[in-house]
Design an enzyme around this catalytic site. Structure first.
Site, PDB file in Angstrom:
ATOM      1  N   ASP A   2       0.824  -1.204   0.000  1.00 36.99           N
ATOM      2  CA  ASP A   2       0.000   0.000   0.000  1.00 36.99           C
ATOM      3  C   ASP A   2       0.865   1.263   0.000  1.00 36.99           C
ATOM      4  O   ASP A   2       1.930   1.285   0.617  1.00 36.99           O
ATOM      5  CB  ASP A   2      -0.908  -0.013   1.238  1.00 36.99           C
ATOM      6  CG  ASP A   2      -2.098   0.909   1.071  1.00 36.99           C
ATOM      7  OD1 ASP A   2      -2.290   1.435  -0.037  1.00 36.99           O
ATOM      8  OD2 ASP A   2      -2.831   1.102   2.058  1.00 36.99           O
ATOM      9  N   ASN A   4       1.486   3.252  -2.983  1.00 33.40           N
ATOM     10  CA  ASN A   4       2.073   3.638  -4.276  1.00 33.40           C
ATOM     11  C   ASN A   4       1.483   4.951  -4.777  1.00 33.40           C
ATOM     12  O   ASN A   4       2.208   5.832  -5.245  1.00 33.40           O
ATOM     13  CB  ASN A   4       1.790   2.558  -5.334  1.00 33.40           C
ATOM     14  CG  ASN A   4       2.477   1.247  -5.038  1.00 33.40           C
ATOM     15  OD1 ASN A   4       3.350   1.191  -4.186  1.00 33.40           O
ATOM     16  ND2 ASN A   4       2.086   0.194  -5.729  1.00 33.40           N
ATOM     17  N   GLY A   5       0.155   5.054  -4.677  1.00 33.44           N
ATOM     18  CA  GLY A   5      -0.532   6.247  -5.171  1.00 33.44           C
ATOM     19  C   GLY A   5      -0.087   7.479  -4.404  1.00 33.44           C
ATOM     20  O   GLY A   5       0.264   8.515  -4.997  1.00 33.44           O
ATOM     21  N   ARG A   6      -0.062   7.385  -3.069  1.00 39.42           N
ATOM     22  CA  ARG A   6       0.333   8.526  -2.241  1.00 39.42           C
ATOM     23  C   ARG A   6       1.786   8.926  -2.499  1.00 39.42           C
ATOM     24  O   ARG A   6       2.134  10.095  -2.537  1.00 39.42           O
ATOM     25  CB  ARG A   6       0.122   8.207  -0.748  1.00 39.42           C
ATOM     26  CG  ARG A   6      -1.289   8.491  -0.287  1.00 39.42           C
ATOM     27  CD  ARG A   6      -1.581   7.843   1.028  1.00 39.42           C
ATOM     28  NE  ARG A   6      -1.890   6.427   0.871  1.00 39.42           N
ATOM     29  CZ  ARG A   6      -2.085   5.604   1.891  1.00 39.42           C
ATOM     30  NH1 ARG A   6      -1.992   6.042   3.119  1.00 39.42           N
ATOM     31  NH2 ARG A   6      -2.392   4.341   1.663  1.00 39.42           N
ATOM     32  N   HIS A  19       3.175   2.925  -8.859  1.00 37.18           N
ATOM     33  CA  HIS A  19       3.153   1.470  -9.013  1.00 37.18           C
ATOM     34  C   HIS A  19       4.481   0.982  -9.623  1.00 37.18           C
ATOM     35  O   HIS A  19       5.013  -0.053  -9.240  1.00 37.18           O
ATOM     36  CB  HIS A  19       1.967   1.038  -9.900  1.00 37.18           C
ATOM     37  CG  HIS A  19       0.625   1.368  -9.298  1.00 37.18           C
ATOM     38  ND1 HIS A  19       0.327   1.082  -7.987  1.00 37.18           N
ATOM     39  CD2 HIS A  19      -0.493   1.943  -9.820  1.00 37.18           C
ATOM     40  CE1 HIS A  19      -0.913   1.481  -7.729  1.00 37.18           C
ATOM     41  NE2 HIS A  19      -1.432   2.011  -8.809  1.00 37.18           N
ATOM     42  N   THR A  48      -9.618  -8.257  -5.326  1.00 35.55           N
ATOM     43  CA  THR A  48     -10.898  -8.392  -6.040  1.00 35.55           C
ATOM     44  C   THR A  48     -11.668  -7.071  -5.995  1.00 35.55           C
ATOM     45  O   THR A  48     -12.583  -6.867  -6.793  1.00 35.55           O
ATOM     46  CB  THR A  48     -11.759  -9.521  -5.409  1.00 35.55           C
ATOM     47  OG1 THR A  48     -11.722  -9.393  -3.976  1.00 35.55           O
ATOM     48  CG2 THR A  48     -11.266 -10.895  -5.791  1.00 35.55           C
ATOM     49  N   GLU A  49     -11.290  -6.183  -5.076  1.00 39.77           N
ATOM     50  CA  GLU A  49     -11.960  -4.879  -4.966  1.00 39.77           C
ATOM     51  C   GLU A  49     -11.275  -3.822  -5.845  1.00 39.77           C
ATOM     52  O   GLU A  49     -11.853  -2.773  -6.119  1.00 39.77           O
ATOM     53  CB  GLU A  49     -11.963  -4.398  -3.508  1.00 39.77           C
ATOM     54  CG  GLU A  49     -12.928  -5.149  -2.594  1.00 39.77           C
ATOM     55  CD  GLU A  49     -12.450  -6.559  -2.229  1.00 39.77           C
ATOM     56  OE1 GLU A  49     -11.223  -6.767  -2.098  1.00 39.77           O
ATOM     57  OE2 GLU A  49     -13.304  -7.458  -2.114  1.00 39.77           O
ATOM     58  N   LEU A 113      13.178 -19.473  -2.585  1.00 34.33           N
ATOM     59  CA  LEU A 113      12.187 -18.515  -2.075  1.00 34.33           C
ATOM     60  C   LEU A 113      10.954 -18.587  -2.971  1.00 34.33           C
ATOM     61  O   LEU A 113      11.082 -18.672  -4.189  1.00 34.33           O
ATOM     62  CB  LEU A 113      12.793 -17.098  -2.139  1.00 34.33           C
ATOM     63  CG  LEU A 113      11.844 -15.910  -1.955  1.00 34.33           C
ATOM     64  CD1 LEU A 113      11.374 -15.814  -0.493  1.00 34.33           C
ATOM     65  CD2 LEU A 113      12.536 -14.589  -2.347  1.00 34.33           C
ATOM     66  N   ARG A 171       1.862  -4.472   6.914  1.00 31.92           N
ATOM     67  CA  ARG A 171       0.954  -3.538   6.233  1.00 31.92           C
ATOM     68  C   ARG A 171       1.637  -2.186   6.149  1.00 31.92           C
ATOM     69  O   ARG A 171       1.995  -1.582   7.172  1.00 31.92           O
ATOM     70  CB  ARG A 171      -0.362  -3.415   7.000  1.00 31.92           C
ATOM     71  CG  ARG A 171      -1.280  -2.333   6.473  1.00 31.92           C
ATOM     72  CD  ARG A 171      -2.271  -2.854   5.454  1.00 31.92           C
ATOM     73  NE  ARG A 171      -2.832  -1.801   4.637  1.00 31.92           N
ATOM     74  CZ  ARG A 171      -4.024  -1.863   4.061  1.00 31.92           C
ATOM     75  NH1 ARG A 171      -4.784  -2.913   4.243  1.00 31.92           N
ATOM     76  NH2 ARG A 171      -4.454  -0.906   3.293  1.00 31.92           N
ATOM     77  N   ARG A 177      -5.651  -1.993   8.676  1.00 26.83           N
ATOM     78  CA  ARG A 177      -6.742  -2.924   8.365  1.00 26.83           C
ATOM     79  C   ARG A 177      -6.191  -4.053   7.502  1.00 26.83           C
ATOM     80  O   ARG A 177      -5.077  -3.970   6.980  1.00 26.83           O
ATOM     81  CB  ARG A 177      -7.902  -2.198   7.676  1.00 26.83           C
ATOM     82  CG  ARG A 177      -7.520  -1.488   6.414  1.00 26.83           C
ATOM     83  CD  ARG A 177      -8.709  -0.892   5.660  1.00 26.83           C
ATOM     84  NE  ARG A 177      -8.205  -0.119   4.538  1.00 26.83           N
ATOM     85  CZ  ARG A 177      -7.902   1.174   4.593  1.00 26.83           C
ATOM     86  NH1 ARG A 177      -8.117   1.866   5.670  1.00 26.83           N
ATOM     87  NH2 ARG A 177      -7.387   1.786   3.539  1.00 26.83           N
ATOM     88  N   SER A 179      -7.992  -5.601   4.821  1.00 29.45           N
ATOM     89  CA  SER A 179      -8.408  -5.453   3.415  1.00 29.45           C
ATOM     90  C   SER A 179      -8.593  -6.776   2.672  1.00 29.45           C
ATOM     91  O   SER A 179      -8.107  -6.926   1.550  1.00 29.45           O
ATOM     92  CB  SER A 179      -7.412  -4.558   2.657  1.00 29.45           C
ATOM     93  OG  SER A 179      -7.306  -3.303   3.270  1.00 29.45           O
TER      94      SER A 179
HETATM   95  C1  FPP Z   1      -1.756  -0.340  -3.478  1.00 31.28           C
HETATM   96  O1  FPP Z   1      -1.364   1.006  -3.364  1.00 31.28           O
HETATM   97  C2  FPP Z   1      -1.081  -0.968  -4.619  1.00 31.28           C
HETATM   98  C3  FPP Z   1      -1.711  -1.614  -5.643  1.00 31.28           C
HETATM   99  C4  FPP Z   1      -3.167  -1.778  -5.703  1.00 31.28           C
HETATM  100  C5  FPP Z   1      -0.952  -2.158  -6.795  1.00 31.28           C
HETATM  101  C6  FPP Z   1       0.356  -2.801  -6.477  1.00 31.28           C
HETATM  102  C7  FPP Z   1       1.171  -2.919  -7.699  1.00 31.28           C
HETATM  103  C8  FPP Z   1       2.526  -2.883  -7.778  1.00 31.28           C
HETATM  104  C9  FPP Z   1       3.424  -2.809  -6.618  1.00 31.28           C
HETATM  105  C10 FPP Z   1       3.255  -2.861  -9.070  1.00 31.28           C
HETATM  106  C11 FPP Z   1       2.874  -3.834 -10.134  1.00 31.28           C
HETATM  107  C12 FPP Z   1       2.714  -5.202  -9.722  1.00 31.28           C
HETATM  108  C13 FPP Z   1       3.578  -6.213  -9.814  1.00 31.28           C
HETATM  109  C14 FPP Z   1       3.157  -7.490  -9.255  1.00 31.28           C
HETATM  110  C15 FPP Z   1       4.911  -6.121 -10.422  1.00 31.28           C
HETATM  111  P1  FPP Z   1      -2.411   2.163  -3.643  1.00 31.28           P
HETATM  112  O2  FPP Z   1      -2.481   2.400  -5.114  1.00 31.28           O
HETATM  113  O3  FPP Z   1      -3.725   1.815  -3.033  1.00 31.28           O
HETATM  114  O4  FPP Z   1      -1.778   3.384  -2.914  1.00 31.28           O
HETATM  115  P2  FPP Z   1      -2.540   4.602  -2.216  1.00 31.28           P
HETATM  116  O5  FPP Z   1      -3.364   4.010  -1.093  1.00 31.28           O
HETATM  117  O6  FPP Z   1      -1.435   5.472  -1.728  1.00 31.28           O
HETATM  118  O7  FPP Z   1      -3.385   5.251  -3.272  1.00 31.28           O
END
Ligand code: FPP
Length: 223
Positions: A2, A4-6, A19, A48-49, A113, A171, A177, A179
């Site tokens: 979790d 990536n977006g932020r 991402h 799935t969400e 692994l 997490r 949470r 999720s």
């Molecule tokens: C959650 O962060 C992240 C995801 C839903 C996607 C995860 C994907 C990757 C790490 C990269 C591609 C995948 C692989 C397997 C190489 P969020 O987007 O919900 O972040 P936020 O809560 O800050 O918006």
């Protein structure tokens, strides 16, 4: 994974850049995990969400997965990493399924692994799927359908099989949470919450989590 977006938004970048940076954190994690002797890691890559997200973000995540596998498969294989997929195959784009299947097939005998990509994964879906599959198998083998289901029989049909129960759940990004992640498998897991956003998760972050785990007293309901 979790945050990536932020991570991206805080740097004025597009969410998809977060991402992409998140994928680099997986690279680091694989190497550190091997060095520290970890055996199994499950990564929550797409739930799935997550289908509720904008179509372009969904596409970007699956494209990244394909790129991740295509670019690294030989390297992953040479390190003795086994790739597993947990989740429903329904709705996953066929191009992504093709890459995952190729990675799973090529690396299936590797023992150093296991990296389990939880993709189109949701625990509730997994549990219902496992129950339905177990009942189907009973019917095929003309077993007693009304016999109580034992844990051992049921677990064989979880997407994560044959992976063991989770020891430590990490997490990231400050959320506290679960999720819909590995609900069956984390029944007695230790949980580590960190404010670190996934793209920033590095060796030090992993060491912090492992050091915290080292001090936990696990009694599994006993004394
Ligand atoms: C959650 O962060 C992240 C995801 C839903 C996607 C995860 C994907 C990757 C790490 C990269 C591609 C995948 C692989 C397997 C190489 P969020 O987007 O919900 O972040 P936020 O809560 O800050 O918006």
């Amino acid at each position: 994974m979790d945050g990536n977006g932020r991570w991206a938004t805080s740097k004025g970048l597009k969410r998809t850049e977060g991402h992409r940076e998140g994928a680099k954190a997986i690279d680091r994690l694989m190497d550190d995990a091997i060095e520290f002797g970890l055996k199994n890691i499950s990564l929550y890559a797409f739930s799935t969400e997550n289908w509720k997200r904008p179509v372009l973000e969904v596409k970007a995540i699956f494209d990244l997965l394909i790129e991740f596998i295509n670019e690294r498969l030989d390297n992953i294989h040479s390190k003795g990493i086994c790739i597993q997929h947990s989740g429903s195959r329904k709705r996953i784009p066929s191009s992504a399924l093709k890459s995952i299947d190729a990675a799973v097939a090529k690396t299936k005998k590797n023992k150093i692994l296991t990296i389990n990509f939880c993709l189109n994964y949701g625990s509730k879906d997994e549990i219902l799927h496992a129950f339905n599959e177990a009942m189907k198998e009973r019917k095929i083998n003309r077993k007693d359908l009304s016999a109580p289901m034992k844990e051992r029989e049921f677990e064989k049909y979880l997407y994560t099989y044959p992976l063991p129960a989770v020891d430590l759940l990490i997490r990231t990004a400050g959320e506290q949470r679960i999720s819909n992640f590995l609900l069956w498998q984390i029944a007695y897991s230790e949980i580590f919450f960190t404010n670190t956003l996934w793209p920033d998760f590095n060796r030090d972050s992993l060491v912090d989590a492992l050091k915290s785990y080292e001090h936990r007293v696990r009694k599994f309901g006993g004394l």
